[in-house]
Design an enzyme around this catalytic site. Structure first.
Site, PDB file in Angstrom:
ATOM      1  N   ASP A  19      81.435  34.464  40.756  1.00 26.59           N
ATOM      2  CA  ASP A  19      80.013  34.812  40.773  1.00 26.59           C
ATOM      3  C   ASP A  19      79.681  35.531  42.071  1.00 26.59           C
ATOM      4  O   ASP A  19      79.004  35.011  42.929  1.00 26.59           O
ATOM      5  CB  ASP A  19      79.188  33.530  40.641  1.00 26.59           C
ATOM      6  N   ILE A 179      73.316  36.576  48.163  1.00 27.33           N
ATOM      7  CA  ILE A 179      74.725  36.557  47.800  1.00 27.33           C
ATOM      8  C   ILE A 179      75.164  35.100  47.802  1.00 27.33           C
ATOM      9  O   ILE A 179      74.496  34.243  48.387  1.00 27.33           O
ATOM     10  CB  ILE A 179      75.597  37.408  48.749  1.00 27.33           C
ATOM     11  N   ASP A 180      76.272  34.810  47.156  1.00 30.65           N
ATOM     12  CA  ASP A 180      76.684  33.426  46.968  1.00 30.65           C
ATOM     13  C   ASP A 180      77.095  32.755  48.283  1.00 30.65           C
ATOM     14  O   ASP A 180      77.416  33.420  49.273  1.00 30.65           O
ATOM     15  CB  ASP A 180      77.847  33.352  45.980  1.00 30.65           C
ATOM     16  N   MET A 181      77.127  31.438  48.261  1.00 32.41           N
ATOM     17  CA  MET A 181      77.437  30.649  49.442  1.00 32.41           C
ATOM     18  C   MET A 181      78.776  31.057  50.064  1.00 32.41           C
ATOM     19  O   MET A 181      78.894  31.182  51.282  1.00 32.41           O
ATOM     20  CB  MET A 181      77.472  29.153  49.083  1.00 32.41           C
TER      21      MET A 181
END
Length: 276
Positions: A19, A179-181
Site C-alpha cells: 500500500d 504516505i504510509d507509515m
C-alpha cells in the site's frame, strides 16, 4: 512535487501490492469525518439558486459559493445532513433548480486536543503558506486508532503551533495528502486554508508530479512501461493492497534504473493517480 525514496515495494506486478499510497486526503478518506460535524452550530448560511446555476451539482455550487471550504468538506456536511434544499436533506449529486433555497449549517471549529510533541522534523522548504517535510519510515502521518502520539501531526503542532490549515479537521491540521507509515518521502503541509484548497485541487486534477524511487522484486520486462490495474484491499489480507476487479483505477509509469542482485531492481515510478 517529487517524492523521496519509497521503501521496497515487493512484487509490484503481482497481485500482492504494498500500500504505497500518496493520496490527497480528500480522495482516500472514506469514514465520516466526525470532527467536522460538532455542536454548537453557527446560524445557517442561505443561498437562493438563480438562473445560470440550474443543473449544477449542489456540492460543486457550494464549493464555489463558499471558497473558504473545500469540496470534500462540503460533501461531508451534506452526507451528515447539514445541508438542506427546501428544508429537505439532499445528496452531493443533487442537481439544482432555479428558486431552490439552500441552507447550510456550518459547525464551529472544534478545539484541537492532539498534543504537540517535540519530535525532530527534516524540513526541506518552508514559507508563510506551506512547508515540505521529509517523513521518515515508521512515522504515522496523522492520529488514528492506536496512533495518538508520535505522529507527523504531533510534530507539526509543536513546530507550527496554530499556524496550520483547518480544512481537514482537528485530527489532520495542515495535511493535504499522506504516505504510509513505512514509506519515506516528501509531504506538503499547508499553513493556510487558501494554500490547502489550491493544493487539494492540484492533487485532484493530477497536475502535481509525484515520483518514487523503489526497490522491487522480479526483473521487469520491458525496462520501461506503464502498469494500469485496479487496486483495492486484498481479500486474503486486509492489511495489504492487491489487484482486484472492483479496485480503484491506478496508473503508474515505471523505469528500471539499475538491476540489483538476487532478482531485485531499483526503479523510478511516476504516479498518474493517487495509488501505485
Amino acid at each position: 512535487m517529487n517524492n523521496a525514496i519509497n521503501e521496497p515495494m515487493n512484487e509490484l506486478m503481482n497481485d500482492s501490492i504494498n500500500d504505497s499510497v500518496n493520496e490527497p486526503i480528500n480522495e482516500f478518506v472514506k469514514e465520516p469525518m466526525n470532527e467536522f460535524i460538532k455542536e454548537p452550530m453557527n446560524e445557517p448560511v442561505v443561498f437562493f439558486v438563480d438562473e445560470g446555476s440550474e443543473n449544477l451539482r449542489i456540492d460543486k455550487y457550494l464549493s464555489t459559493e463558499l471558497p473558504d471550504h473545500s469540496r470534500s468538506y462540503i460533501q461531508h456536511l451534506i452526507e451528515n445532513g447539514h445541508v438542506s434544499v427546501g428544508q429537505k436533506t439532499v445528496k452531493s449529486n443533487y442537481k439544482l433548480r432555479i428558486g431552490d433555497k439552500i441552507e447550510i449549517q456550518i459547525p464551529e471549529p472544534e478545539t484541537l486536543d492532539i498534543e504537540p510533541e517535540n519530535i525532530p522534523l527534516t524540513i526541506i522548504y518552508e514559507d508563510e503558506h506551506l512547508l515540505v517535510v521529509d517523513k521518515p519510515k515508521g512515522m504515522v502521518v496523522h492520529p488514528s486508532a492506536g496512533h495518538y502520539s508520535g505522529t507527523l501531526v504531533n510534530a507539526l503542532l509543536y513546530h507550527c503551533g496554530d499556524r496550520l490549515s483547518s480544512i481537514n479537521g482537528v485530527l489532520r491540521p495542515g495535511i493535504v495528502h499522506r504516505i504510509d507509515m513505512d514509506t519515506t518521502g516528501l509531504l506538503v503541509v499547508c499553513k493556510t486554508d487558501s494554500a490547502h484548497k489550491s493544493l487539494a485541487e492540484q492533487f485532484h486534477v493530477h497536475s502535481i508530479t509525484r515520483v518514487y524511487t523503489a526497490i522491487v522484486y522480479n526483473n521487469l520486462n520491458p525496462e520501461e512501461g506503464t502498469i494500469h490495474a485496479p487496486i483495492g484491499r486484498s481479500p486474503k489480507d486486509r492489511k495489504k493492497m492487491a489487484i482486484v476487479p472492483d479496485g480503484r483505477d491506478a496508473i503508474t509509469d515505471y523505469k528500471v534504473i539499475k538491476r540489483l542482485k538476487d532478482n531485485f531492481n531499483l526503479i523510478e515510478c511516476r504516479l498518474r493517480t493517487g495509488r501505485t
